[in-house]
Design a protein around this motif. Sequence first.
Motif, mmCIF file in Angstrom:
data_model
loop_
_atom_site.group_PDB
_atom_site.id
_atom_site.type_symbol
_atom_site.label_atom_id
_atom_site.label_comp_id
_atom_site.label_asym_id
_atom_site.label_seq_id
_atom_site.Cartn_x
_atom_site.Cartn_y
_atom_site.Cartn_z
ATOM 1 N N HIS A 193 0.817 -1.217 0.000
ATOM 2 C CA HIS A 193 0.000 0.000 0.000
ATOM 3 C C HIS A 193 0.849 1.265 0.000
ATOM 4 N N LYS A 236 -7.757 -1.445 -7.177
ATOM 5 C CA LYS A 236 -8.447 -2.165 -6.109
ATOM 6 C C LYS A 236 -9.315 -3.280 -6.686
ATOM 7 N N ILE A 250 1.703 1.853 -3.689
ATOM 8 C CA ILE A 250 0.521 2.305 -4.428
ATOM 9 C C ILE A 250 0.205 3.757 -4.073
ATOM 10 N N LEU A 258 -4.010 -2.822 0.109
ATOM 11 C CA LEU A 258 -4.350 -1.791 -0.875
ATOM 12 C C LEU A 258 -5.599 -1.021 -0.455
ATOM 13 N N TYR A 281 -4.683 -7.428 -0.983
ATOM 14 C CA TYR A 281 -5.896 -6.647 -1.267
ATOM 15 C C TYR A 281 -6.279 -5.785 -0.060
#
Length: 342
Positions: free
Chosen positions: A62, A91, A65, A111, A108
């Motif tokens: 994360h 996402k 990102i 993120l 996931y």
Amino acid sequence: MSQDDRFFCYVRDFLLIYLPKNRCFSGNTVKSYRESITLLCAFVSTEKKIAISEITFDCLNHILIGEFIVWLGEKRNCATSTQNQRLAALKSFFKYAAQRDISLMAAYVELSKVPLKKAPALPMRYLSESALEVLLRQPNVKTRLGIRDQFFMVLLYDTGARIQEILDLRLMDLHLSDTVPSIYLTGKGQKTRAVPLLSKTVRHLESYMGYFHNPKPHDVQELLFYTVIKGNSGKMSPDNVASFLNRYARSARQICPEVPERVNPHLFRHTRAMHLYQAGMPLSYIKDFLGHASVNTTDIYASADLKMMKQALEKTYVNEDAPREMPLWQDNEILLMQLSGL
């Protein structure tokens, strides 16, 4: 499949199978998802010095990102809405990957910690009636291309269609002999809706057909709008449309300063919706007209503009100099008692 292979294997399945076949997303939507992942790979390669072939889920945490989203804004000058769109696409991809491989659920969840940016609410941009009228007069209708360009703008406005819905139109989508002449548009999610055509728009269409779709009979699969390059006919591109719209906007602005410096196809859609709302059409009807899935999307047109505010204020304005109308019961006690039920 090794762990190092998963990223690009899932990217391929996500773009080629899941989105277009399982979710039935349009080509343009899939293209947007593809661009988001491509930009992420470009960021990792150029800014993090990681070879594209070496990108794995393990390096896409994360923090990275979040840095990618900042990079979009600072290095690529992407608007906040675009940054949020790219993040939402990533996402969705990570959620798909986690469904394929439960071990990626942690990636996931990581993120999901990256928040969407709050974008300032911008006022709805649309053309005034006078600005629209001047803009539609700019093409030289004594020429073949001028007739095409004017009809294109008239159709954009009259139908409130998205640019791709217009460019995808084929002759079979025209239903001029129906009781109510209409055109069938195919929008997002391959949903088709019928939009009625005004009589003036039908006249523009007939004039256009005489120049661009003669002689008869026509092949119903022919594109309504097309370009010819080196003798080959093909679909008109959005860039082609943007080029002549901005050319006409520049000339129209010299006559009417209300015309914005840049005019894009979606501005006609907003303009049509606002004009319908100002004319009193319920939002639920406008939703169906525009092909929105939810009336929540149509609510953006419900904010009153300055003209509507002025009209509302004028209706409630009290003229202090005007003689005041006296109540019927003034100095009439008997009538006052009757109105009170006595």
